[in-house]
Design a protein around this motif. Structure first.
Motif, PDB file in Angstrom:
ATOM      1  N   UNK A 190       0.818  -1.207   0.000  1.00  0.00           N
ATOM      2  CA  UNK A 190       0.000   0.000   0.000  1.00  0.00           C
ATOM      3  C   UNK A 190       0.847   1.250   0.000  1.00  0.00           C
ATOM      4  N   UNK A 191       1.725   1.391   0.979  1.00  0.00           N
ATOM      5  CA  UNK A 191       2.583   2.568   1.036  1.00  0.00           C
ATOM      6  C   UNK A 191       3.979   2.304   0.480  1.00  0.00           C
ATOM      7  N   UNK A 192       4.335   1.044   0.316  1.00  0.00           N
ATOM      8  CA  UNK A 192       5.662   0.685  -0.193  1.00  0.00           C
ATOM      9  C   UNK A 192       5.542  -0.435  -1.218  1.00  0.00           C
ATOM     10  N   UNK A 193       6.330  -0.335  -2.262  1.00  0.00           N
ATOM     11  CA  UNK A 193       6.402  -1.389  -3.269  1.00  0.00           C
ATOM     12  C   UNK A 193       7.813  -1.952  -3.238  1.00  0.00           C
ATOM     13  N   UNK A 194       7.934  -3.224  -2.870  1.00  0.00           N
ATOM     14  CA  UNK A 194       9.232  -3.891  -2.818  1.00  0.00           C
ATOM     15  C   UNK A 194       9.412  -4.681  -4.106  1.00  0.00           C
ATOM     16  N   UNK A 195      10.518  -4.423  -4.821  1.00  0.00           N
ATOM     17  CA  UNK A 195      10.808  -5.086  -6.083  1.00  0.00           C
ATOM     18  C   UNK A 195      12.052  -5.954  -5.916  1.00  0.00           C
TER      19      UNK A 195
END
Length: 156
Positions: free
Chosen positions: A124-129
């Motif tokens: 939601x607040x962070x996108x981990x790639x």
């Protein structure tokens, strides 16, 4: 899947562990360290040429930075029945409970005839790639395993 007895050619799949950990490949980590050493040695040979020396020093610092990150934070993703621990920043880690994970998916792209995959973990607040190189596994396989672990935890 079918139920019942296994034929003589079929074997049951081994039980997967309830916890998963994905880390940078030790071979890839060694390659980065070796490249740093080679670039540092090259810098010595370019000591007379200021521009080449500067370029070699910058290249050594960049390669060394990537190698150091692999040494400090080799585990990029860990999962258990309660949630995930993902690498955050340069070498830190962040704990994410399953209830915070909005979506796990695999993004595939083709460029220049090469296909690349990334595992996306959206909170939601962070996108981990995370790439294949980060995980030392196919992102699609990791996504399946994460789904399995999340289901075991009862948060699916």
């Amino acid at each position: 899947m079918r139920s019942g007895a296994f034929s003589e050619h079929e074997q049951p799949a081994p039980a997967a562990p309830s916890d998963g950990r994905w880390r940078v490949s030790p071979g890839f980590m060694a390659l980065k360290c070796a490249m740093t050493v080679v670039l540092a040695i090259a810098a010595v040979f370019f000591a007379e040429d200021t521009a080449a020396l500067s370029a070699a020093i910058v290249a050594t610092a960049v390669a060394g930075g990537y190698a150091l990150r692999d040494v400090l934070a080799p585990v990029r993703l860990a999962a258990d029945a309660h949630g995930l621990t993902v690498v955050a920043g340069y070498a830190g880690h962040r704990r994410v409970e399953w209830s915070q994970v909005e979506r796990v998916r695999v993004e595939s792209r083709s460029r220049g005839g090469l296909r690349g995959e990334l595992l996306e973990i959206d909170t939601g607040d962070t996108l981990h790639l995370l790439s294949t190189y980060d995980l030392n596994a196919r992102p699609a396989d990791v996504a399946e395993e994460l789904d399995r672990i999340r289901t075991i935890g009862g948060s699916g």
